[in-house]
Design an enzyme around this catalytic site. Structure first.
Site, mmCIF file in Angstrom:
data_model
loop_
_atom_site.group_PDB
_atom_site.id
_atom_site.type_symbol
_atom_site.label_atom_id
_atom_site.label_comp_id
_atom_site.label_asym_id
_atom_site.label_seq_id
_atom_site.Cartn_x
_atom_site.Cartn_y
_atom_site.Cartn_z
ATOM 1 N N SER A 169 55.813 32.162 -46.887
ATOM 2 C CA SER A 169 55.643 30.695 -47.351
ATOM 3 C C SER A 169 56.278 29.353 -47.263
ATOM 4 C CB SER A 169 55.879 31.462 -49.399
ATOM 5 O OG SER A 169 57.423 32.003 -48.961
ATOM 6 N N HIS A 187 53.565 39.892 -48.088
ATOM 7 C CA HIS A 187 54.949 38.903 -48.016
ATOM 8 C C HIS A 187 55.102 39.257 -49.476
ATOM 9 C CE1 HIS A 187 56.645 35.565 -47.902
ATOM 10 N NE2 HIS A 187 56.646 34.831 -47.854
ATOM 11 N N HIS A 243 60.868 44.822 -42.506
ATOM 12 C CA HIS A 243 60.671 43.257 -42.861
ATOM 13 C C HIS A 243 61.110 42.785 -41.311
ATOM 14 C CE1 HIS A 243 62.545 39.428 -43.483
ATOM 15 N NE2 HIS A 243 62.448 39.616 -44.928
ATOM 16 N N ARG A 268 69.571 41.035 -50.928
ATOM 17 C CA ARG A 268 68.775 40.862 -52.479
ATOM 18 C C ARG A 268 67.943 42.034 -53.448
ATOM 19 N NH1 ARG A 268 63.645 36.906 -49.722
ATOM 20 N NH2 ARG A 268 64.529 38.906 -48.728
ATOM 21 N N ASP A 287 61.666 43.108 -52.552
ATOM 22 C CA ASP A 287 59.837 43.717 -53.330
ATOM 23 C C ASP A 287 60.433 45.191 -53.053
ATOM 24 O OD1 ASP A 287 59.160 41.118 -52.976
ATOM 25 O OD2 ASP A 287 58.439 41.398 -51.194
HETATM 26 N N1 CMX Z 1 55.406 51.155 -44.164
HETATM 27 C C1 CMX Z 1 54.352 51.318 -42.751
HETATM 28 N N2 CMX Z 1 54.713 50.910 -41.561
HETATM 29 C C2 CMX Z 1 55.598 49.806 -41.379
HETATM 30 C C3 CMX Z 1 56.432 49.913 -42.308
HETATM 31 C C4 CMX Z 1 56.143 50.580 -43.998
HETATM 32 N N3 CMX Z 1 56.778 49.631 -44.911
HETATM 33 N N4 CMX Z 1 56.643 48.159 -41.912
HETATM 34 C C5 CMX Z 1 56.106 48.275 -40.462
HETATM 35 N N5 CMX Z 1 56.090 48.596 -40.395
HETATM 36 C C6 CMX Z 1 54.962 48.944 -38.610
HETATM 37 C C7 CMX Z 1 53.899 47.670 -38.651
HETATM 38 O O1 CMX Z 1 52.965 47.747 -39.352
HETATM 39 C C8 CMX Z 1 54.181 48.200 -37.307
HETATM 40 O O2 CMX Z 1 52.940 49.027 -37.363
HETATM 41 P P1 CMX Z 1 52.079 49.241 -35.776
HETATM 42 O O3 CMX Z 1 52.673 48.459 -34.907
HETATM 43 O O4 CMX Z 1 50.843 49.925 -36.225
HETATM 44 O O5 CMX Z 1 50.410 47.612 -36.221
HETATM 45 C C9 CMX Z 1 55.236 48.723 -36.564
HETATM 46 O O6 CMX Z 1 55.677 49.058 -37.435
HETATM 47 C C10 CMX Z 1 56.193 47.755 -36.335
HETATM 48 O O7 CMX Z 1 56.253 46.722 -37.673
HETATM 49 P P2 CMX Z 1 58.011 45.835 -37.140
HETATM 50 O O8 CMX Z 1 57.899 45.184 -36.362
HETATM 51 O O9 CMX Z 1 59.054 46.944 -37.469
HETATM 52 O O10 CMX Z 1 57.952 45.542 -39.091
HETATM 53 P P3 CMX Z 1 56.947 43.365 -38.711
HETATM 54 O O11 CMX Z 1 58.017 42.176 -38.642
HETATM 55 O O12 CMX Z 1 55.496 43.970 -38.038
HETATM 56 O O13 CMX Z 1 56.396 43.655 -40.434
HETATM 57 C C11 CMX Z 1 56.928 43.631 -42.599
HETATM 58 C C12 CMX Z 1 56.832 43.193 -41.508
HETATM 59 C C13 CMX Z 1 57.647 43.180 -44.362
HETATM 60 C C14 CMX Z 1 55.136 43.253 -42.556
HETATM 61 C C15 CMX Z 1 56.623 45.111 -42.457
HETATM 62 O O14 CMX Z 1 57.813 45.605 -42.867
HETATM 63 C C16 CMX Z 1 55.676 45.821 -44.033
HETATM 64 O O15 CMX Z 1 54.621 45.493 -44.512
HETATM 65 N N6 CMX Z 1 56.292 46.365 -44.809
HETATM 66 C C17 CMX Z 1 55.237 46.873 -45.976
HETATM 67 C C18 CMX Z 1 54.855 45.630 -46.463
HETATM 68 C C19 CMX Z 1 56.384 44.505 -47.276
HETATM 69 O O16 CMX Z 1 57.245 45.312 -48.415
HETATM 70 N N7 CMX Z 1 56.471 43.894 -47.417
HETATM 71 C C20 CMX Z 1 57.867 42.695 -47.854
HETATM 72 C C21 CMX Z 1 58.638 41.545 -47.672
HETATM 73 C C22 CMX Z 1 58.795 40.801 -47.975
HETATM 74 C C23 CMX Z 1 58.850 39.700 -48.228
HETATM 75 O O17 CMX Z 1 58.086 39.095 -47.937
HETATM 76 O O18 CMX Z 1 58.111 39.366 -50.174
#
Ligand code: CMX
Length: 434
Positions: free
Chosen positions: A241, A271, A318, A327, A373
């Site tokens: 964002s 996000h 994250h 937070r 979140d």
């Molecule tokens: N559940 C399951 N799998 C997860 C995960 C979770 N909570 N967090 C990361 N992973 C997976 C990724 O999808 C990725 O899988 P692939 O290799 O199969 O594609 C792998 O672990 C590596 O990811 P990462 O490097 O640890 O995390 P990223 O930096 O790529 O992504 C985020 C970060 C936040 C998008 C991810 O942790 C996620 O999807 N979390 C759940 C959604 C969430 O809570 N988002 C809110 C974030 C805060 C905000 O912006 O408000």
């Protein structure tokens, strides 16, 4: 000129000079090398932006102009009789780099109250959408409808000089921040309370007034809104964002265009929409297990089932953080103080005890800890704000504070249009795969 604006105006020249001199001396130094994996990997860890308002440390979490969340809770003024920081104070801190006193915070509150009238056509635009449209769709439509008021767009059309860009940007940013609570509350009351709208109370602070217009008069809920609006305000410059606002703003798109771009990014489930997804997921777990408080074993099985279906566990992980999000901790402490026996809070706490080990065991999740979140929805449900589709709108109202400060500064220092380079796999292979 209002006093906040006057003070900001006096900071522009010294800040611009400082950057100019710094660039002259160190402009050719490198801040890091970029690996091919980073080019493919969402630019993770590539420092390529300036964001003065806050900085995220992977281990420690966010600091706003150098202050951690506990420090803000201690140092920023509160509402009379309250304890949580007022977001007005954080806005002032992010804009000027200085901690405000009570008077200054009151001045920000009054300034926003004066600017808070939303033109009637904005409500008509929102009303033109079906009530079933997602609240974030309605929010973005409302922001775009507010754009008829853009001072920057008017000034640019008349032919404003570059040096003056910051001035109408400041006006737009302040007007937008002032009006967002009304737009958000309008959407909420339209969708969930038969369009029974509540007039603003200009005697209240910005977040307290938002609570009031949503229909919550409980003082504790108002305190929660003050904390909520403070902790969601900024998370350095590279999150979707904030970066979208900065990127779109770099084309001299005004505050309304830029902020709505950011909100479209916030509405993505990885996000800001994750706050809605967390509660949806927790409720689905509870329903599937027959209601009541699930045991750790039941939670563990449910988490594994979520993963085996190829879904993410919302609220965990994250892109930058490598520990529990401060937070999250701030919200947990609020819950421990005000609702320690709330069943949903107890469930959120149990999930916290179970999920990290399971995510660690996948061997691929880089951060198994909860983010902001994972907690916010449980607090809102406690006070009766159960309509979780609306939660990302609250996140969005708060995110205006940091992103608008950033945009004002970008205009003040003449930040250039963003234009990173891109390449192709073929070209990279030619260069490296010999
Ligand atoms: N559940 C399951 N799998 C997860 C995960 C979770 N909570 N967090 C990361 N992973 C997976 C990724 O999808 C990725 O899988 P692939 O290799 O199969 O594609 C792998 O672990 C590596 O990811 P990462 O490097 O640890 O995390 P990223 O930096 O790529 O992504 C985020 C970060 C936040 C998008 C991810 O942790 C996620 O999807 N979390 C759940 C959604 C969430 O809570 N988002 C809110 C974030 C805060 C905000 O912006 O408000």
């Amino acid at each position: 000129m209002d006093r906040i604006k006057e003070q900001f105006a006096s900071m522009i020249e010294p800040a611009s000079l400082e950057i100019k001199e710094f660039l002259k001396e160190y402009g050719d130094e490198k801040v890091g090398d970029v690996k091919i994996s980073q080019v493919y990997g969402g630019m993770r860890g590539v420092t390529a932006l300036i964001c003065e308002t806050s900085k995220l440390d992977p281990e420690e979490g966010i600091r706003f102009r150098g202050y951690s969340i506990p420090e803000l809770q201690e140092k920023l003024p509160s509402y009379p009789g309250g304890q949580e920081p007022l977001p007005e104070g954080l806005f002032y801190l992010m804009l000027t780099g200085e901690l405000p006193d009570d008077d200054t915070v009151r001045r920000v509150s009054n300034n926003w109250a004066r600017r808070s009238i939303v033109p009637p056509h904005v409500f008509k635009v929102i009303d033109a959408l079906p009530e079933t449209a997602h609240p974030m769709t309605q929010f973005v439509a409302g922001i775009m409808a507010l754009r008829t008021e853009s001072e920057f767009a008017k000034a640019y059309r008349k032919g404003i000089a570059k040096k003056e860009y910051w001035d109408p940007t400041y006006e737009d940013a302040m007007n937008l921040i002032a009006r967002l609570p009304r737009v958000a509350a309008y959407i909420y009351r339209r969708m969930y309370h038969n369009g029974d709208h509540i007039e603003p109370d200009s005697k209240l602070d910005w977040a307290g007034n938002l609570a009031h217009m949503l229909g919550f008069e409980n003082e504790e809920f108002k305190e929660l809104m003050r904390l909520y609006m403070t902790i969601h305000a900024d998370h350095e410059g590279g999150n979707v964002s904030a970066h979208a606002v900065k990127l779109v703003g770099s084309a001299l798109s005004d505050s309304y265009l830029s902020f709505s771009a950011g909100m479209n990014g916030l509405a993505g489930p990885l996000h800001g929409l994750a706050n809605q997804e967390v509660i949806r997921w927790l409720f689905a777990m509870r329903d599937e297990l027959g209601g009541g408080l699930p045991s750790k074993e039941q939670i563990s099985n449910y988490v594994k089932q979520t993963l085996s279906e190829g879904k993410v566990v919302p609220g965990f992980g994250h892109a930058v953080l490598r520990k529990t999000d401060p937070r999250y901790t701030a919200q947990r402490e609020f819950a421990q103080k005000h609702m320690p026996h709330d069943e949903l809070f107890v469930l959120v706490s149990r999930v916290y005890e179970v999920v990290p080990d399971i995510l660690k065991a996948t061997g691929k999740v880089k951060n198994p800890w909860p983010n902001v979140d994972a907690h916010s929805g449980a607090l809102l449900v406690h006070y009766g704000l159960t309509q979780y589709d609306f939660y990302t709108v609250l996140f969005g109202v708060s995110r205006a504070l940091g992103t608008m400060c950033g945009l004002i500064w970008d205009r003040a220092i003449g930040a250039p249009i963003e234009r990173p380079g891109s390449t192709t796999t073929e070209l990279l292979k030619k260069e490296f795969a010999k």
